[in-house]
Design a protein around this motif. Structure first.
Motif, PDB file in Angstrom:
ATOM      1  N   ASN A 197       0.868  -1.378  -0.040  1.00  0.00           N
ATOM      2  CA  ASN A 197      -0.055   0.011   0.068  1.00  0.00           C
ATOM      3  C   ASN A 197       0.758   1.151   0.056  1.00  0.00           C
ATOM      4  N   ASP A 198       1.889   1.244   0.725  1.00  0.00           N
ATOM      5  CA  ASP A 198       2.664   2.436   0.721  1.00  0.00           C
ATOM      6  C   ASP A 198       3.252   2.751  -0.467  1.00  0.00           C
ATOM      7  N   LEU A 199       4.021   1.652  -0.984  1.00  0.00           N
ATOM      8  CA  LEU A 199       4.401   1.636  -2.562  1.00  0.00           C
ATOM      9  C   LEU A 199       3.514   2.173  -3.482  1.00  0.00           C
ATOM     10  N   MET A 200       2.070   1.564  -3.465  1.00  0.00           N
ATOM     11  CA  MET A 200       1.053   2.220  -4.480  1.00  0.00           C
ATOM     12  C   MET A 200       0.608   3.629  -4.205  1.00  0.00           C
ATOM     13  N   ASN A 201       0.850   3.958  -2.818  1.00  0.00           N
ATOM     14  CA  ASN A 201       0.532   5.365  -2.654  1.00  0.00           C
ATOM     15  C   ASN A 201       1.577   6.249  -3.285  1.00  0.00           C
ATOM     16  N   ALA A 202       2.820   6.048  -3.107  1.00  0.00           N
ATOM     17  CA  ALA A 202       3.960   6.668  -3.498  1.00  0.00           C
ATOM     18  C   ALA A 202       3.786   6.962  -5.150  1.00  0.00           C
ATOM     19  N   VAL A 203       3.692   5.890  -5.506  1.00  0.00           N
ATOM     20  CA  VAL A 203       3.783   5.804  -7.116  1.00  0.00           C
ATOM     21  C   VAL A 203       2.659   6.702  -7.666  1.00  0.00           C
ATOM     22  N   PHE A 204       1.272   6.381  -7.232  1.00  0.00           N
ATOM     23  CA  PHE A 204       0.253   7.130  -7.796  1.00  0.00           C
ATOM     24  C   PHE A 204       0.045   8.645  -7.351  1.00  0.00           C
ATOM     25  N   GLU A 205       0.788   8.911  -6.200  1.00  0.00           N
ATOM     26  CA  GLU A 205       1.003  10.376  -6.038  1.00  0.00           C
ATOM     27  C   GLU A 205       1.952  11.100  -6.960  1.00  0.00           C
ATOM     28  N   VAL A 206       2.746  10.475  -7.298  1.00  0.00           N
ATOM     29  CA  VAL A 206       3.889  11.036  -8.274  1.00  0.00           C
ATOM     30  C   VAL A 206       3.104  11.359  -9.636  1.00  0.00           C
ATOM     31  N   MET A 207       2.447  10.089 -10.252  1.00  0.00           N
ATOM     32  CA  MET A 207       1.774  10.147 -11.420  1.00  0.00           C
ATOM     33  C   MET A 207       0.687  11.167 -11.292  1.00  0.00           C
ATOM     34  N   SER A 208      -0.063  11.195 -10.390  1.00  0.00           N
ATOM     35  CA  SER A 208      -1.079  12.256 -10.263  1.00  0.00           C
ATOM     36  C   SER A 208      -0.800  13.530 -10.308  1.00  0.00           C
ATOM     37  N   GLU A 209       0.558  13.960  -9.837  1.00  0.00           N
ATOM     38  CA  GLU A 209       1.207  15.278  -9.984  1.00  0.00           C
ATOM     39  C   GLU A 209       1.482  15.494 -11.386  1.00  0.00           C
ATOM     40  N   LEU A 210       2.212  14.490 -11.872  1.00  0.00           N
ATOM     41  CA  LEU A 210       2.558  14.541 -13.478  1.00  0.00           C
ATOM     42  C   LEU A 210       1.468  14.806 -14.258  1.00  0.00           C
ATOM     43  N   GLY A 211       0.210  14.203 -14.068  1.00  0.00           N
ATOM     44  CA  GLY A 211      -0.962  14.785 -14.896  1.00  0.00           C
ATOM     45  C   GLY A 211      -1.194  13.536 -15.631  1.00  0.00           C
ATOM     46  N   ASP A 212      -2.517  13.864 -16.492  1.00  0.00           N
ATOM     47  CA  ASP A 212      -3.222  12.768 -17.375  1.00  0.00           C
ATOM     48  C   ASP A 212      -2.509  12.130 -18.179  1.00  0.00           C
ATOM     49  N   ASP A 213      -1.447  12.848 -18.979  1.00  0.00           N
ATOM     50  CA  ASP A 213      -0.638  12.395 -19.692  1.00  0.00           C
ATOM     51  C   ASP A 213       0.223  11.010 -19.446  1.00  0.00           C
ATOM     52  N   VAL A 214       0.766  11.159 -17.948  1.00  0.00           N
ATOM     53  CA  VAL A 214       1.226   9.971 -17.438  1.00  0.00           C
ATOM     54  C   VAL A 214       0.347   8.794 -16.967  1.00  0.00           C
ATOM     55  N   LEU A 215      -0.761   9.464 -16.101  1.00  0.00           N
ATOM     56  CA  LEU A 215      -1.686   8.769 -15.274  1.00  0.00           C
ATOM     57  C   LEU A 215      -2.693   7.928 -16.291  1.00  0.00           C
ATOM     58  N   ASN A 216      -3.322   8.458 -17.192  1.00  0.00           N
ATOM     59  CA  ASN A 216      -4.397   7.826 -18.104  1.00  0.00           C
ATOM     60  C   ASN A 216      -3.833   6.553 -18.831  1.00  0.00           C
ATOM     61  N   PRO A 217      -2.470   6.539 -19.331  1.00  0.00           N
ATOM     62  CA  PRO A 217      -2.095   5.458 -20.171  1.00  0.00           C
ATOM     63  C   PRO A 217      -1.865   4.240 -19.350  1.00  0.00           C
ATOM     64  N   PHE A 218      -1.389   4.877 -18.082  1.00  0.00           N
ATOM     65  CA  PHE A 218      -1.033   3.609 -17.270  1.00  0.00           C
ATOM     66  C   PHE A 218      -2.418   2.772 -16.563  1.00  0.00           C
ATOM     67  N   LEU A 219      -3.595   3.654 -16.318  1.00  0.00           N
ATOM     68  CA  LEU A 219      -4.686   2.968 -15.976  1.00  0.00           C
ATOM     69  C   LEU A 219      -5.395   2.168 -17.066  1.00  0.00           C
ATOM     70  N   GLN A 220      -4.890   2.413 -18.149  1.00  0.00           N
ATOM     71  CA  GLN A 220      -5.682   1.222 -19.267  1.00  0.00           C
ATOM     72  C   GLN A 220      -4.499   0.520 -19.580  1.00  0.00           C
ATOM     73  N   ASP A 221      -3.477   0.072 -18.920  1.00  0.00           N
ATOM     74  CA  ASP A 221      -2.461  -0.864 -19.065  1.00  0.00           C
ATOM     75  C   ASP A 221      -1.531  -0.633 -20.084  1.00  0.00           C
ATOM     76  N   VAL A 222      -1.354   0.764 -20.573  1.00  0.00           N
ATOM     77  CA  VAL A 222      -0.475   0.979 -21.503  1.00  0.00           C
ATOM     78  C   VAL A 222       0.623   1.753 -20.952  1.00  0.00           C
ATOM     79  N   VAL A 223       1.874   1.116 -20.795  1.00  0.00           N
ATOM     80  CA  VAL A 223       3.097   2.063 -20.199  1.00  0.00           C
ATOM     81  C   VAL A 223       3.922   2.402 -21.246  1.00  0.00           C
TER      82      VAL A 223
END
Length: 511
Positions: A403-429
């Motif tokens: 849980n700590d790892l997931m919180n840390a990763v998604f906090e960063v992706m959220s700060e970086l914005g949709d261009d980083v977050l949205n592809p990851f949430l749709q299994d596109v890295v």
């Protein structure tokens, strides 16, 4: 009688029997008793005639390719072990991923809307002790498999295709210039066979020679009426620490028949892992806390359960010509995903064009077909993510480590914005997203994982990560080259595009 047996015995369709069957298979796989049927044989002879151009074994996802190929003028036959029909449970997808069905003229916009049963916003991403992250237009569309497959099947038949139900493929003979697919009732001579029989395809099992999977996603869930709150969803959510040597994650989606909720976890296929029935019992114990409701208030319409194997060596390479794995049979999806519908849609245009070229240019040998399911570094890098979200049977670790790892990763992706977050949430890295995210993740949350992951896993990941960068650069360079009709060169361009995750940009430009 336990809680699982008591509740499932009251639901139509006898889900208890299905659970017992799935658990028997799961027990066999954890104990290394994976069936190895010698379904494929080879011959040095040549075929003198054909009954069709393509035989599709398995129609649930295969009907999509079958319909497109038939419409393009190829003669296609679908073999289905049961009845070719979709299940009641909806497939959740993003609207941008559905556009390909109209682009390839499988459905009109009106017909596409008719198979969409639900749509909601927003969806939540949250982990224990972390702040919720709300996103929109990600897996927020509920498509009816039953309605979708009915429309595709009708069109396929109208265009001249043939479907033989209750005809499972039992043996295949591969020749230099074709193949023969046999069922208990039929013998079909064809130029190409598409294996769409899913994770447990006997062809894929033969190709993998009974090897145990490197990772498992274990899933249980239900669809029920009676939830007071049913306007938002959860893409991934956790509210417990590590429990029973694994981290529990949850998903929830509004559905036509109520609300669908899943409990899933990532683990290995160790013999000491618990059963699906045990996980379903955990689901029923925790569901009231998760959804803030009582079990007695819920009217369960159906239950879902299963396990989804994944292999580091994916997509699988078949050692024969004339047979191409598609969908879940190929393993061409993220190891952190347990839904093949999104992966199939993402690769539908690529596979359609590639199979069409393979038939026109007679590039159906095993080396040519392997280029239709190429190495994809954007999927291979996600193996580290699955490994980081799993716990060994004997492993001792901080209960909140994942849980700590997931919180840390998604906090960063959220700060970086949709261009980083949205592809990851749709299994596109994508390389640019990883390159921005990883350096900013708090190293204190990553450090405890390093001894567990091991040097071999980390070095393997680094190789895939560097390959992802090479593929991303290669894709942008390839766009400057003139068009080509050469089979292998075109497949290389597609491999660079999809292997770097740059197909995601095309999908979202159309919305």
């Amino acid at each position: 009688m336990g809680q699982v047996q008591e509740i499932l015995s009251q639901v139509n369709g006898n889900p208890l029997k299905g659970l017992q069957f799935a658990d028997q298979r799961w027990s066999q796989w954890r104990n290394g008793q994976i069936p190895q049927l010698e379904i494929v044989q080879t011959s040095n002879q040549t075929l003198q005639e054909y009954d069709c151009d393509v035989v599709v074994c398995g129609g649930t996802l295969g009907i999509m390719l079958a319909a497109i190929l038939q419409r393009q003028g190829w003669q296609v036959i679908v073999l289905e072990k049961g009845i070719l029909q979709g299940r009641d449970q909806e497939w959740n997808i993003s609207r941008s991923e559905l556009v390909v069905l109209t682009e390839l003229e499988l459905l009109t916009p009106k017909e596409l809307q008719e198979v969409i049963y639900t749509e909601y916003n927003p969806a939540r991403v949250q982990f224990l002790h972390g702040e919720p992250l709300w996103v929109e237009n990600i897996l927020n569309i509920g498509v009816s498999p039953k309605a979708l497959l009915a429309k595709l099947k009708e069109k396929f038949l109208t265009w001249g295709g043939k479907v033989f139900e209750h005809n499972a493929c039992t043996t295949i003979e591969v020749y230099d210039n074709g193949a023969i697919a046999k069922t208990a009732k039929l013998t079909l001579k064809t130029r190409l066979i598409l294996d769409g029989m899913g994770h447990f395809s006997p062809i894929a099992q033969q190709a993998r020679q009974g090897r145990k999977p490197d990772g498992i996603c274990l899933v249980v869930g239900s669809c029920a009426k009676g939830f007071e709150q049913n306007k938002t969803g959860d893409l991934i959510y956790s509210f417990t620490p590590i429990r029973n040597q694994c981290q529990y994650f949850w998903e929830a989606f509004p559905a036509k028949d109520g609300r669908t909720t899943y409990l899933f976890t990532y683990l290995d296929a160790h013999p000491d892992r618990f059963s699906l029935e045990f996980l379903l019992d955990e689901y029923l114990k925790l569901l009231p806390e998760y959804q803030q409701t009582e079990l007695a208030a819920l009217d369960f319409r159906r239950f879902l359960f299963g396990f989804f194997p994944s292999y580091r060596q994916s997509p699988v390479r078949y050692p024969w010509g004339r047979i191409l794995p598609i969908g879940d049979s190929s393993g061409a999806q993220s190891p952190v995903s347990f839904g093949g519908f999104g992966s199939m849609l993402r690769h539908l245009a690529r596979l359609t064009a590639g199979i069409n070229d393979a038939l026109k240019q007679d590039c159906c040998d095993r080396h040519s077909l392997a280029k239709l399911q190429p190495y994809q570094p954007n999927l291979s890098v996600t193996w580290l993510f699955q490994k980081a979200m799993s716990v060994g049977v004997q492993q001792r670790c901080n209960p909140n480590q994942i849980n700590d790892l997931m919180n840390a990763v998604f906090e960063v992706m959220s700060e970086l914005g949709d261009d980083v977050l949205n592809p990851f949430l749709q299994d596109v890295v994508q390389f640019k997203g990883l390159a921005k995210t990883l350096p900013r993740v708090n190293f204190k949350t990553v450090l405890p994982l390093l001894p567990t992951l091991g040097v071999g896993t980390l070095s393997d990941w680094l190789r895939h990560y560097l390959s992802l960068g090479v593929y991303s650069s290669g894709y942008h360079l390839s766009k400057k080259l003139p068009p080509t009709v050469d089979f292998r060169m075109q497949r290389l361009r597609e491999a660079l595009k999809y292997g770097s995750g740059n197909d995601f940009e095309r999908e979202n430009e159309t919305t």
